[in-house]
Design a protein around this motif. Structure first.
Motif, PDB file in Angstrom:
ATOM      1  N   ALA A 384       3.062  11.685  -1.182  1.00 48.09           N
ATOM      2  CA  ALA A 384       4.133  10.678  -1.176  1.00 48.09           C
ATOM      3  C   ALA A 384       3.595   9.310  -1.604  1.00 48.09           C
ATOM      4  N   GLU A 385       2.395   9.005  -1.119  1.00 46.80           N
ATOM      5  CA  GLU A 385       1.733   7.744  -1.467  1.00 46.80           C
ATOM      6  C   GLU A 385       1.506   7.668  -2.984  1.00 46.80           C
ATOM      7  N   ASP A 392       5.346   2.367  -8.786  1.00 46.14           N
ATOM      8  CA  ASP A 392       4.976   0.954  -8.697  1.00 46.14           C
ATOM      9  C   ASP A 392       3.478   0.876  -8.446  1.00 46.14           C
ATOM     10  N   ALA A 393       2.751   0.428  -9.453  1.00 46.20           N
ATOM     11  CA  ALA A 393       1.285   0.427  -9.372  1.00 46.20           C
ATOM     12  C   ALA A 393       0.781  -0.430  -8.216  1.00 46.20           C
ATOM     13  N   ALA A 394       1.604  -1.360  -7.744  1.00 44.24           N
ATOM     14  CA  ALA A 394       1.171  -2.249  -6.661  1.00 44.24           C
ATOM     15  C   ALA A 394       1.339  -1.613  -5.283  1.00 44.24           C
ATOM     16  N   ALA A 395       1.958  -0.425  -5.225  1.00 39.85           N
ATOM     17  CA  ALA A 395       2.199   0.205  -3.914  1.00 39.85           C
ATOM     18  C   ALA A 395       0.871   0.604  -3.285  1.00 39.85           C
ATOM     19  N   ASP A 396       0.705   0.303  -2.008  1.00 37.75           N
ATOM     20  CA  ASP A 396      -0.525   0.724  -1.326  1.00 37.75           C
ATOM     21  C   ASP A 396      -0.233   1.952  -0.472  1.00 37.75           C
ATOM     22  N   GLY A 397      -1.257   2.405   0.245  1.00 36.14           N
ATOM     23  CA  GLY A 397      -1.126   3.618   1.038  1.00 36.14           C
ATOM     24  C   GLY A 397      -0.134   3.512   2.181  1.00 36.14           C
ATOM     25  N   PHE A 398       0.320   2.297   2.462  1.00 36.91           N
ATOM     26  CA  PHE A 398       1.227   2.119   3.597  1.00 36.91           C
ATOM     27  C   PHE A 398       2.699   2.126   3.179  1.00 36.91           C
ATOM     28  N   ARG A 399       2.931   2.050   1.876  1.00 39.01           N
ATOM     29  CA  ARG A 399       4.296   1.801   1.400  1.00 39.01           C
ATOM     30  C   ARG A 399       5.290   2.884   1.825  1.00 39.01           C
ATOM     31  N   SER A 427       9.568  10.229  -5.681  1.00 40.95           N
ATOM     32  CA  SER A 427       9.033  11.023  -6.791  1.00 40.95           C
ATOM     33  C   SER A 427      10.043  11.168  -7.918  1.00 40.95           C
ATOM     34  N   GLY A 428      11.318  10.887  -7.633  1.00 42.05           N
ATOM     35  CA  GLY A 428      12.366  11.075  -8.632  1.00 42.05           C
ATOM     36  C   GLY A 428      12.504  12.540  -9.015  1.00 42.05           C
ATOM     37  N   ASP A 429      12.106  13.430  -8.122  1.00 38.38           N
ATOM     38  CA  ASP A 429      12.036  14.847  -8.473  1.00 38.38           C
ATOM     39  C   ASP A 429      12.588  15.688  -7.302  1.00 38.38           C
ATOM     40  N   ALA A 430      13.883  15.995  -7.379  1.00 34.25           N
ATOM     41  CA  ALA A 430      14.534  16.726  -6.279  1.00 34.25           C
ATOM     42  C   ALA A 430      13.977  18.143  -6.152  1.00 34.25           C
ATOM     43  N   ALA A 431      13.615  18.749  -7.281  1.00 29.15           N
ATOM     44  CA  ALA A 431      13.092  20.118  -7.240  1.00 29.15           C
ATOM     45  C   ALA A 431      11.754  20.146  -6.502  1.00 29.15           C
ATOM     46  N   LEU A 432      10.952  19.102  -6.733  1.00 27.30           N
ATOM     47  CA  LEU A 432       9.653  19.012  -6.062  1.00 27.30           C
ATOM     48  C   LEU A 432       9.853  18.858  -4.548  1.00 27.30           C
ATOM     49  N   ALA A 433      10.836  18.036  -4.176  1.00 26.95           N
ATOM     50  CA  ALA A 433      11.142  17.873  -2.750  1.00 26.95           C
ATOM     51  C   ALA A 433      11.602  19.206  -2.161  1.00 26.95           C
TER      52      ALA A 433
END
Ligand SMILES: [Zn+2]
Length: 480
Positions: A384-385, A392-399, A427-433
Protein backbone atom coordinates in the motif's frame (compact mmCIF):
# COMPACT_ATOMS: atom_id res chain seq x y z
CA UNK A 1 -1.54 16.36 39.49
CA UNK A 2 -1.49 16.37 35.75
CA UNK A 3 -1.64 12.60 35.88
CA UNK A 4 -4.71 12.64 38.04
CA UNK A 5 -6.45 15.06 35.72
CA UNK A 6 -6.08 13.16 32.48
CA UNK A 7 -6.71 9.82 34.04
CA UNK A 8 -9.86 11.04 35.73
CA UNK A 9 -11.12 12.03 32.32
CA UNK A 10 -10.90 8.50 31.05
CA UNK A 11 -11.74 6.57 34.13
CA UNK A 12 -14.06 3.77 33.10
CA UNK A 13 -14.59 2.20 36.45
CA UNK A 14 -16.63 2.60 39.54
CA UNK A 15 -14.19 2.77 42.42
CA UNK A 16 -16.55 2.88 45.35
CA UNK A 17 -18.26 -0.38 46.26
CA UNK A 18 -22.01 0.09 46.47
CA UNK A 19 -23.39 -2.85 48.49
CA UNK A 20 -27.05 -1.99 48.07
CA UNK A 21 -26.57 -1.93 44.32
CA UNK A 22 -24.88 -5.34 44.19
CA UNK A 23 -28.14 -7.01 43.20
CA UNK A 24 -27.64 -5.88 39.62
CA UNK A 25 -24.47 -7.94 39.34
CA UNK A 26 -24.95 -11.50 38.07
CA UNK A 27 -21.45 -12.39 39.22
CA UNK A 28 -19.11 -11.11 41.92
CA UNK A 29 -15.46 -12.08 41.91
CA UNK A 30 -13.08 -11.25 44.73
CA UNK A 31 -9.31 -11.71 44.67
CA UNK A 32 -7.47 -11.88 47.97
CA UNK A 33 -3.74 -12.27 48.47
CA UNK A 34 -2.95 -15.57 50.18
CA UNK A 35 0.32 -16.74 51.77
CA UNK A 36 3.23 -17.91 49.64
CA UNK A 37 2.46 -15.81 46.61
CA UNK A 38 -0.90 -17.40 45.85
CA UNK A 39 -4.23 -15.64 45.47
CA UNK A 40 -7.72 -16.80 46.33
CA UNK A 41 -10.31 -16.17 43.64
CA UNK A 42 -13.84 -16.32 45.02
CA UNK A 43 -16.67 -16.35 42.53
CA UNK A 44 -20.20 -15.76 43.73
CA UNK A 45 -22.73 -16.58 41.03
CA UNK A 46 -26.01 -14.78 41.65
CA UNK A 47 -27.34 -15.82 38.27
CA UNK A 48 -28.20 -19.53 38.10
CA UNK A 49 -26.23 -21.52 35.53
CA UNK A 50 -24.49 -24.93 35.69
CA UNK A 51 -21.78 -23.87 33.22
CA UNK A 52 -19.85 -20.60 32.99
CA UNK A 53 -17.48 -19.89 30.13
CA UNK A 54 -14.30 -17.86 30.71
CA UNK A 55 -14.69 -15.27 27.99
CA UNK A 56 -10.97 -14.83 27.32
CA UNK A 57 -9.40 -18.22 26.78
CA UNK A 58 -6.42 -17.78 24.47
CA UNK A 59 -3.61 -20.26 25.00
CA UNK A 60 -0.05 -19.79 26.22
CA UNK A 61 2.77 -19.34 23.73
CA UNK A 62 2.65 -23.08 22.94
CA UNK A 63 -1.10 -22.89 22.40
CA UNK A 64 -1.91 -24.77 25.64
CA UNK A 65 -4.55 -23.40 28.04
CA UNK A 66 -2.85 -21.38 30.78
CA UNK A 67 -5.51 -21.55 33.51
CA UNK A 68 -4.95 -25.23 34.40
CA UNK A 69 -1.30 -24.21 34.98
CA UNK A 70 -2.40 -21.48 37.37
CA UNK A 71 -5.86 -22.16 38.79
CA UNK A 72 -6.84 -24.98 41.17
CA UNK A 73 -10.52 -25.26 42.01
CA UNK A 74 -10.92 -25.89 45.75
CA UNK A 75 -14.71 -26.14 45.87
CA UNK A 76 -15.81 -29.81 45.78
CA UNK A 77 -17.99 -30.82 42.84
CA UNK A 78 -16.78 -28.00 40.59
CA UNK A 79 -14.22 -28.31 37.86
CA UNK A 80 -12.23 -26.15 35.48
CA UNK A 81 -12.25 -27.79 32.03
CA UNK A 82 -11.18 -26.99 28.53
CA UNK A 83 -13.88 -27.55 25.93
CA UNK A 84 -13.29 -26.45 22.33
CA UNK A 85 -11.70 -23.00 22.36
CA UNK A 86 -12.63 -22.08 25.94
CA UNK A 87 -12.06 -22.76 29.59
CA UNK A 88 -15.26 -23.37 31.55
CA UNK A 89 -16.29 -23.68 35.18
CA UNK A 90 -18.92 -26.41 35.56
CA UNK A 91 -20.52 -28.47 38.28
CA UNK A 92 -20.18 -32.26 38.21
CA UNK A 93 -23.86 -32.71 39.09
CA UNK A 94 -25.33 -30.32 36.56
CA UNK A 95 -26.62 -28.07 39.35
CA UNK A 96 -26.21 -24.31 39.10
CA UNK A 97 -22.93 -22.96 40.51
CA UNK A 98 -23.18 -20.84 43.63
CA UNK A 99 -19.87 -20.08 45.33
CA UNK A 100 -16.61 -21.29 43.83
CA UNK A 101 -13.16 -20.84 45.34
CA UNK A 102 -10.05 -21.11 43.19
CA UNK A 103 -6.45 -20.97 44.36
CA UNK A 104 -4.41 -19.05 41.83
CA UNK A 105 -0.67 -19.17 41.39
CA UNK A 106 0.03 -16.01 39.33
CA UNK A 107 0.61 -16.88 35.67
CA UNK A 108 3.33 -14.46 34.59
CA UNK A 109 4.24 -15.53 31.07
CA UNK A 110 2.86 -13.88 27.94
CA UNK A 111 -0.13 -15.44 26.17
CA UNK A 112 -0.71 -15.93 22.48
CA UNK A 113 -2.61 -12.86 21.34
CA UNK A 114 -3.95 -11.83 24.74
CA UNK A 115 -2.87 -9.94 27.84
CA UNK A 116 -0.38 -11.51 30.22
CA UNK A 117 -2.47 -12.54 33.25
CA UNK A 118 -0.04 -11.18 35.86
CA UNK A 119 2.96 -8.87 35.48
CA UNK A 120 5.55 -9.06 38.23
CA UNK A 121 7.87 -6.24 39.22
CA UNK A 122 11.29 -6.80 40.75
CA UNK A 123 10.35 -4.94 43.96
CA UNK A 124 7.56 -7.45 44.60
CA UNK A 125 4.80 -5.43 42.99
CA UNK A 126 2.46 -7.03 40.51
CA UNK A 127 -0.29 -6.11 38.10
CA UNK A 128 -3.29 -8.35 37.47
CA UNK A 129 -5.40 -8.25 34.34
CA UNK A 130 -9.09 -8.10 35.25
CA UNK A 131 -10.39 -9.30 31.87
CA UNK A 132 -9.30 -12.87 32.54
CA UNK A 133 -11.92 -13.16 35.31
CA UNK A 134 -14.89 -12.38 33.08
CA UNK A 135 -17.43 -15.15 32.75
CA UNK A 136 -20.67 -15.73 30.86
CA UNK A 137 -23.47 -18.20 31.61
CA UNK A 138 -23.99 -20.84 28.95
CA UNK A 139 -26.57 -23.60 28.65
CA UNK A 140 -24.28 -26.61 28.49
CA UNK A 141 -20.76 -27.92 28.00
CA UNK A 142 -21.71 -28.78 24.41
CA UNK A 143 -22.78 -25.19 23.74
CA UNK A 144 -19.47 -23.95 25.20
CA UNK A 145 -17.53 -26.45 23.08
CA UNK A 146 -19.10 -25.05 19.92
CA UNK A 147 -18.01 -21.43 20.59
CA UNK A 148 -15.43 -19.72 18.36
CA UNK A 149 -12.36 -18.17 20.06
CA UNK A 150 -13.85 -14.71 19.66
CA UNK A 151 -17.24 -14.78 21.30
CA UNK A 152 -17.82 -11.09 20.61
CA UNK A 153 -20.14 -11.78 17.69
CA UNK A 154 -21.99 -14.76 19.17
CA UNK A 155 -25.16 -14.62 21.27
CA UNK A 156 -23.25 -15.44 24.46
CA UNK A 157 -24.68 -13.12 27.09
CA UNK A 158 -22.47 -10.48 28.69
CA UNK A 159 -23.61 -10.22 32.29
CA UNK A 160 -22.73 -7.55 34.84
CA UNK A 161 -19.75 -8.61 36.88
CA UNK A 162 -18.28 -6.95 39.94
CA UNK A 163 -14.56 -7.27 40.64
CA UNK A 164 -12.84 -6.69 43.97
CA UNK A 165 -9.14 -6.99 44.74
CA UNK A 166 -8.01 -7.07 48.35
CA UNK A 167 -4.35 -6.68 49.18
CA UNK A 168 -4.11 -5.16 52.67
CA UNK A 169 -1.07 -3.04 53.39
CA UNK A 170 -0.08 -2.37 49.79
CA UNK A 171 -0.67 0.58 47.52
CA UNK A 172 -2.89 -0.09 44.55
CA UNK A 173 -3.15 1.74 41.25
CA UNK A 174 -6.00 1.48 38.75
CA UNK A 175 -6.12 3.74 35.71
CA UNK A 176 -3.75 6.03 37.56
CA UNK A 177 -5.92 6.28 40.67
CA UNK A 178 -4.21 5.29 43.84
CA UNK A 179 -5.97 3.33 46.57
CA UNK A 180 -4.92 1.31 49.56
CA UNK A 181 -6.00 -2.10 50.82
CA UNK A 182 -8.64 -2.80 48.17
CA UNK A 183 -10.16 -1.68 44.89
CA UNK A 184 -13.49 -2.63 43.39
CA UNK A 185 -15.09 -1.96 40.05
CA UNK A 186 -17.61 -3.17 37.52
CA UNK A 187 -15.87 -5.16 34.80
CA UNK A 188 -16.57 -3.96 31.32
CA UNK A 189 -14.87 -3.81 27.98
CA UNK A 190 -11.57 -5.61 27.63
CA UNK A 191 -10.52 -5.08 31.22
CA UNK A 192 -7.47 -3.37 32.69
CA UNK A 193 -4.49 -3.95 34.91
CA UNK A 194 -4.64 -3.37 38.63
CA UNK A 195 -1.17 -2.62 40.04
CA UNK A 196 -0.35 -3.57 43.60
CA UNK A 197 3.06 -2.75 45.01
CA UNK A 198 5.28 0.00 46.30
CA UNK A 199 6.76 1.61 43.16
CA UNK A 200 6.31 5.30 42.53
CA UNK A 201 4.41 6.56 39.52
CA UNK A 202 6.80 8.33 37.14
CA UNK A 203 5.84 10.85 34.50
CA UNK A 204 7.46 12.09 31.32
CA UNK A 205 6.25 13.73 28.15
CA UNK A 206 5.38 10.43 26.48
CA UNK A 207 3.73 8.50 29.26
CA UNK A 208 3.07 8.15 32.95
CA UNK A 209 3.27 4.90 34.80
CA UNK A 210 5.24 2.40 36.79
CA UNK A 211 8.69 1.56 35.49
CA UNK A 212 10.33 -1.32 37.27
CA UNK A 213 13.26 -0.03 39.37
CA UNK A 214 15.15 -3.21 38.49
CA UNK A 215 15.30 -2.50 34.74
CA UNK A 216 18.84 -2.23 33.36
CA UNK A 217 19.89 1.44 33.11
CA UNK A 218 20.26 1.46 29.34
CA UNK A 219 16.67 0.26 28.94
CA UNK A 220 15.45 3.03 31.22
CA UNK A 221 17.51 5.46 29.18
CA UNK A 222 15.78 4.39 25.98
CA UNK A 223 12.38 4.66 27.63
CA UNK A 224 13.20 8.20 28.72
CA UNK A 225 14.93 9.27 25.52
CA UNK A 226 13.71 7.33 22.51
CA UNK A 227 10.04 6.93 23.44
CA UNK A 228 9.17 10.65 23.54
CA UNK A 229 10.85 11.18 20.13
CA UNK A 230 8.92 8.25 18.71
CA UNK A 231 5.61 9.46 20.08
CA UNK A 232 6.27 12.92 18.62
CA UNK A 233 7.04 11.38 15.24
CA UNK A 234 3.85 9.32 15.26
CA UNK A 235 1.74 12.27 16.35
CA UNK A 236 3.32 14.37 13.61
CA UNK A 237 2.69 11.80 10.85
CA UNK A 238 -0.52 10.15 12.04
CA UNK A 239 -2.40 12.95 13.76
CA UNK A 240 -3.80 13.05 17.23
CA UNK A 241 -4.34 9.85 19.16
CA UNK A 242 -7.71 9.42 20.76
CA UNK A 243 -6.69 9.14 24.38
CA UNK A 244 -4.07 11.70 25.33
CA UNK A 245 -0.97 10.61 27.18
CA UNK A 246 -1.08 6.90 27.96
CA UNK A 247 -0.11 5.01 31.06
CA UNK A 248 2.68 2.45 31.00
CA UNK A 249 3.46 -0.52 33.22
CA UNK A 250 6.95 -1.73 32.42
CA UNK A 251 8.08 -4.78 34.30
CA UNK A 252 11.55 -6.29 34.55
CA UNK A 253 11.18 -10.03 34.97
CA UNK A 254 14.78 -10.74 35.80
CA UNK A 255 17.87 -12.14 34.13
CA UNK A 256 17.63 -15.73 35.23
CA UNK A 257 17.02 -17.12 31.77
CA UNK A 258 19.54 -16.88 28.94
CA UNK A 259 18.79 -14.75 25.88
CA UNK A 260 16.28 -11.94 25.94
CA UNK A 261 12.53 -11.55 25.88
CA UNK A 262 10.47 -8.45 25.10
CA UNK A 263 6.72 -8.77 25.28
CA UNK A 264 4.04 -6.14 25.36
CA UNK A 265 0.46 -5.27 24.76
CA UNK A 266 -1.78 -2.28 24.67
CA UNK A 267 -5.17 -1.75 26.18
CA UNK A 268 -7.39 1.24 26.84
CA UNK A 269 -4.88 4.09 27.26
CA UNK A 270 -2.29 1.75 28.71
CA UNK A 271 0.76 -0.08 27.45
CA UNK A 272 2.26 -2.97 29.37
CA UNK A 273 5.70 -4.38 28.70
CA UNK A 274 7.60 -7.30 30.15
CA UNK A 275 11.33 -7.40 29.64
CA UNK A 276 13.60 -10.21 30.78
CA UNK A 277 16.71 -12.24 30.05
CA UNK A 278 20.42 -12.29 30.80
CA UNK A 279 21.28 -10.67 27.46
CA UNK A 280 19.31 -7.56 28.39
CA UNK A 281 21.76 -6.73 31.20
CA UNK A 282 24.22 -5.39 28.62
CA UNK A 283 23.31 -3.30 25.62
CA UNK A 284 24.24 -4.46 22.12
CA UNK A 285 23.39 -2.98 18.72
CA UNK A 286 21.06 -5.90 17.94
CA UNK A 287 19.24 -5.65 21.25
CA UNK A 288 18.99 -1.88 21.02
CA UNK A 289 17.41 -2.23 17.57
CA UNK A 290 14.95 -4.78 18.95
CA UNK A 291 14.03 -2.63 21.93
CA UNK A 292 13.42 0.35 19.65
CA UNK A 293 11.37 -1.74 17.26
CA UNK A 294 9.41 -3.09 20.25
CA UNK A 295 8.69 0.40 21.58
CA UNK A 296 7.73 1.36 18.04
CA UNK A 297 5.29 -1.52 17.70
CA UNK A 298 3.56 -1.08 21.04
CA UNK A 299 3.37 2.72 20.79
CA UNK A 300 1.91 2.44 17.27
CA UNK A 301 -1.11 0.71 18.79
CA UNK A 302 -2.22 3.95 20.41
CA UNK A 303 -3.07 4.99 16.86
CA UNK A 304 -3.80 1.70 15.07
CA UNK A 305 -5.55 -0.26 17.77
CA UNK A 306 -6.95 2.51 19.96
CA UNK A 307 -7.66 5.64 17.93
CA UNK A 308 -8.98 3.16 15.39
CA UNK A 309 -9.48 -0.47 16.40
CA UNK A 310 -10.22 -3.52 14.32
CA UNK A 311 -13.88 -4.27 13.67
CA UNK A 312 -13.61 -8.05 14.13
CA UNK A 313 -10.84 -10.25 15.47
CA UNK A 314 -10.41 -11.56 11.91
CA UNK A 315 -9.21 -8.06 11.03
CA UNK A 316 -6.25 -8.31 13.41
CA UNK A 317 -3.89 -8.15 10.41
CA UNK A 318 -4.97 -4.53 9.88
CA UNK A 319 -3.82 -3.32 13.31
CA UNK A 320 -0.87 -5.70 13.87
CA UNK A 321 0.38 -5.22 10.30
CA UNK A 322 0.20 -1.45 10.79
CA UNK A 323 2.06 -1.65 14.11
CA UNK A 324 4.80 -3.70 12.41
CA UNK A 325 5.26 -1.36 9.48
CA UNK A 326 5.06 1.75 11.69
CA UNK A 327 7.68 0.29 14.03
CA UNK A 328 9.97 -0.33 11.08
CA UNK A 329 9.43 3.08 9.48
CA UNK A 330 9.53 4.87 12.84
CA UNK A 331 12.78 3.25 13.94
CA UNK A 332 14.26 3.87 10.50
CA UNK A 333 13.40 7.56 10.78
CA UNK A 334 14.97 7.94 14.23
CA UNK A 335 17.92 5.54 14.31
CA UNK A 336 20.60 5.87 11.63
CA UNK A 337 22.02 2.40 12.09
CA UNK A 338 18.71 0.55 11.82
CA UNK A 339 18.44 -2.00 8.99
CA UNK A 340 14.85 -1.61 7.78
CA UNK A 341 15.44 -3.79 4.72
CA UNK A 342 16.43 -6.76 6.88
CA UNK A 343 13.35 -6.22 9.05
CA UNK A 344 11.05 -6.14 6.02
CA UNK A 345 12.69 -9.29 4.65
CA UNK A 346 12.04 -11.05 7.98
CA UNK A 347 8.37 -10.15 7.69
CA UNK A 348 8.14 -11.50 4.16
CA UNK A 349 9.83 -14.76 5.18
CA UNK A 350 7.50 -15.11 8.16
CA UNK A 351 4.45 -14.42 6.04
CA UNK A 352 5.37 -17.08 3.48
CA UNK A 353 6.08 -19.54 6.29
CA UNK A 354 2.72 -18.99 8.01
CA UNK A 355 0.31 -18.70 5.08
CA UNK A 356 0.17 -21.74 2.81
CA UNK A 357 -1.91 -22.40 -0.30
CA UNK A 358 -5.60 -21.87 0.32
CA UNK A 359 -5.05 -20.52 3.85
CA UNK A 360 -6.94 -17.25 4.38
CA UNK A 361 -4.97 -14.60 6.26
CA UNK A 362 -8.01 -13.69 8.35
CA UNK A 363 -8.24 -17.28 9.68
CA UNK A 364 -4.59 -17.37 10.76
CA UNK A 365 -5.44 -17.51 14.45
CA UNK A 366 -7.72 -20.51 14.04
CA UNK A 367 -4.94 -22.53 12.45
CA UNK A 368 -2.47 -21.52 15.17
CA UNK A 369 -0.48 -19.04 13.05
CA UNK A 370 -1.31 -15.83 14.86
CA UNK A 371 2.01 -14.31 13.70
CA UNK A 372 0.70 -14.24 10.11
CA UNK A 373 -1.45 -11.26 11.10
CA UNK A 374 1.76 -9.36 11.89
CA UNK A 375 3.96 -10.41 9.02
CA UNK A 376 1.50 -10.69 6.13
CA UNK A 377 -0.25 -7.58 7.45
CA UNK A 378 3.05 -5.69 7.33
CA UNK A 379 3.64 -6.86 3.76
CA UNK A 380 0.19 -5.66 2.67
CA UNK A 381 1.07 -2.23 4.11
CA UNK A 382 4.40 -2.35 2.26
CA UNK A 383 2.40 -2.79 -0.96
CA UNK A 384 0.00 0.00 0.00
CA UNK A 385 2.89 2.31 0.86
CA UNK A 386 4.43 1.66 -2.57
CA UNK A 387 1.09 2.28 -4.27
CA UNK A 388 0.86 5.66 -2.49
CA UNK A 389 4.39 6.53 -3.51
CA UNK A 390 3.63 5.63 -7.11
CA UNK A 391 0.81 8.16 -7.12
CA UNK A 392 2.86 10.78 -5.25
CA UNK A 393 6.64 10.55 -5.01
CA UNK A 394 6.56 12.63 -1.82
CA UNK A 395 4.45 10.06 0.05
CA UNK A 396 6.30 8.50 2.98
CA UNK A 397 5.75 5.19 4.73
CA UNK A 398 3.15 6.74 7.01
CA UNK A 399 0.84 8.12 4.34
CA UNK A 400 -1.40 5.11 3.81
CA UNK A 401 -1.84 4.46 7.53
CA UNK A 402 -2.65 8.14 8.00
CA UNK A 403 -5.34 7.93 5.32
CA UNK A 404 -6.79 4.87 6.98
CA UNK A 405 -6.84 6.53 10.41
CA UNK A 406 -8.37 9.74 9.09
CA UNK A 407 -10.96 7.79 7.11
CA UNK A 408 -12.03 5.76 10.16
CA UNK A 409 -11.28 8.21 12.99
CA UNK A 410 -14.91 9.02 13.50
CA UNK A 411 -16.21 5.46 13.15
CA UNK A 412 -13.50 4.21 15.52
CA UNK A 413 -13.15 0.82 13.82
CA UNK A 414 -11.57 -0.46 10.64
CA UNK A 415 -12.52 -3.60 8.71
CA UNK A 416 -11.06 -5.35 5.67
CA UNK A 417 -13.58 -3.57 3.41
CA UNK A 418 -12.23 -0.17 4.51
CA UNK A 419 -8.63 -1.20 4.00
CA UNK A 420 -9.36 -2.63 0.55
CA UNK A 421 -11.36 0.43 -0.51
CA UNK A 422 -8.44 2.72 0.32
CA UNK A 423 -5.97 0.32 -1.27
CA UNK A 424 -8.03 0.28 -4.48
CA UNK A 425 -7.99 4.10 -4.44
CA UNK A 426 -4.23 4.28 -3.79
CA UNK A 427 -3.32 1.73 -6.45
CA UNK A 428 -6.04 2.76 -8.91
CA UNK A 429 -6.46 -0.96 -9.50
CA UNK A 430 -9.73 -2.56 -8.34
CA UNK A 431 -8.75 -5.98 -9.69
CA UNK A 432 -5.57 -5.91 -7.61
CA UNK A 433 -7.60 -5.03 -4.51
CA UNK A 434 -9.82 -8.01 -5.37
CA UNK A 435 -6.71 -10.18 -5.43
CA UNK A 436 -5.78 -8.96 -1.94
CA UNK A 437 -9.33 -9.65 -0.77
CA UNK A 438 -9.05 -13.28 -1.93
CA UNK A 439 -5.72 -13.64 -0.11
CA UNK A 440 -7.33 -12.30 3.07
CA UNK A 441 -10.69 -14.06 2.91
CA UNK A 442 -10.12 -17.30 0.99
CA UNK A 443 -6.40 -17.80 0.78
CA UNK A 444 -4.36 -17.76 -2.39
CA UNK A 445 -3.80 -21.06 -4.26
CA UNK A 446 -0.16 -19.96 -4.63
CA UNK A 447 0.87 -17.33 -2.04
CA UNK A 448 4.30 -16.78 -3.55
CA UNK A 449 2.77 -16.02 -6.94
CA UNK A 450 0.29 -13.71 -5.20
CA UNK A 451 3.06 -11.65 -3.58
CA UNK A 452 5.07 -11.46 -6.82
CA UNK A 453 2.00 -10.22 -8.66
CA UNK A 454 1.06 -7.72 -5.94
CA UNK A 455 4.57 -6.31 -5.45
CA UNK A 456 5.13 -6.23 -9.21
CA UNK A 457 1.94 -4.21 -9.71
CA UNK A 458 2.81 -1.54 -7.13
CA UNK A 459 6.55 -1.37 -7.81
CA UNK A 460 8.17 -3.24 -4.91
CA UNK A 461 11.14 -5.03 -6.47
CA UNK A 462 11.29 -8.69 -5.50
CA UNK A 463 13.42 -11.61 -6.70
CA UNK A 464 12.29 -15.23 -6.75
CA UNK A 465 15.06 -17.25 -5.15
CA UNK A 466 13.47 -20.67 -5.53
CA UNK A 467 13.28 -21.13 -1.76
CA UNK A 468 11.42 -17.92 -1.11
CA UNK A 469 11.13 -14.32 -2.20
CA UNK A 470 13.74 -11.66 -1.64
CA UNK A 471 13.00 -7.97 -1.46
CA UNK A 472 15.48 -6.20 -3.71
CA UNK A 473 16.93 -3.02 -2.25
CA UNK A 474 16.76 0.05 -4.48
CA UNK A 475 19.84 0.18 -6.69
CA UNK A 476 20.61 -3.49 -6.14
CA UNK A 477 18.90 -4.78 -9.28
CA UNK A 478 22.06 -4.40 -11.33
CA UNK A 479 23.79 -7.04 -9.23
CA UNK A 480 21.12 -9.67 -9.88
ZN1 LIG B 1 0.75 -5.59 18.41
Amino acid sequence: MQLVRWLAALAVLVLAPVPQAMAKYAVQVTLTRAPEGDWLVDYRFVRRSPVWVLMRSNGDLEGKPWRPQSWTVETPGVRLDRVGNHDILASDSGAALDRVRIRMRPYVRPLMGDYTPVLTFSDGGLALFTGHFRVSPIASRAAAAALPIDIGNTDVEEVNEYFTLKDPGRSLLVSGRAASNSVAMALRGDGLYVYSGSSKVIENEAFAGVVDPGLPDWVRGELDGFTPRLMRLYADRLGRMRLGRPMALIAWQGADHPGSSLAGSVLEAMVVMQISGEEVLKTSPALLARLRWFLGHESAHFWMGQTVSYARRNDTWITEGAAQILAIRGTQALADDYDADAALQDELDACLATTGAGEPLEKAEERGEFRAHYSCGAMLYLAAEAAERRADAAADGFRFVRRLIDDRREAGTVAADDWLRLFAAASGDAALAGDVRRFVEQGSPDPRAFWKRLFGAVGVAVADKGEGLRLVKPGEEAKE
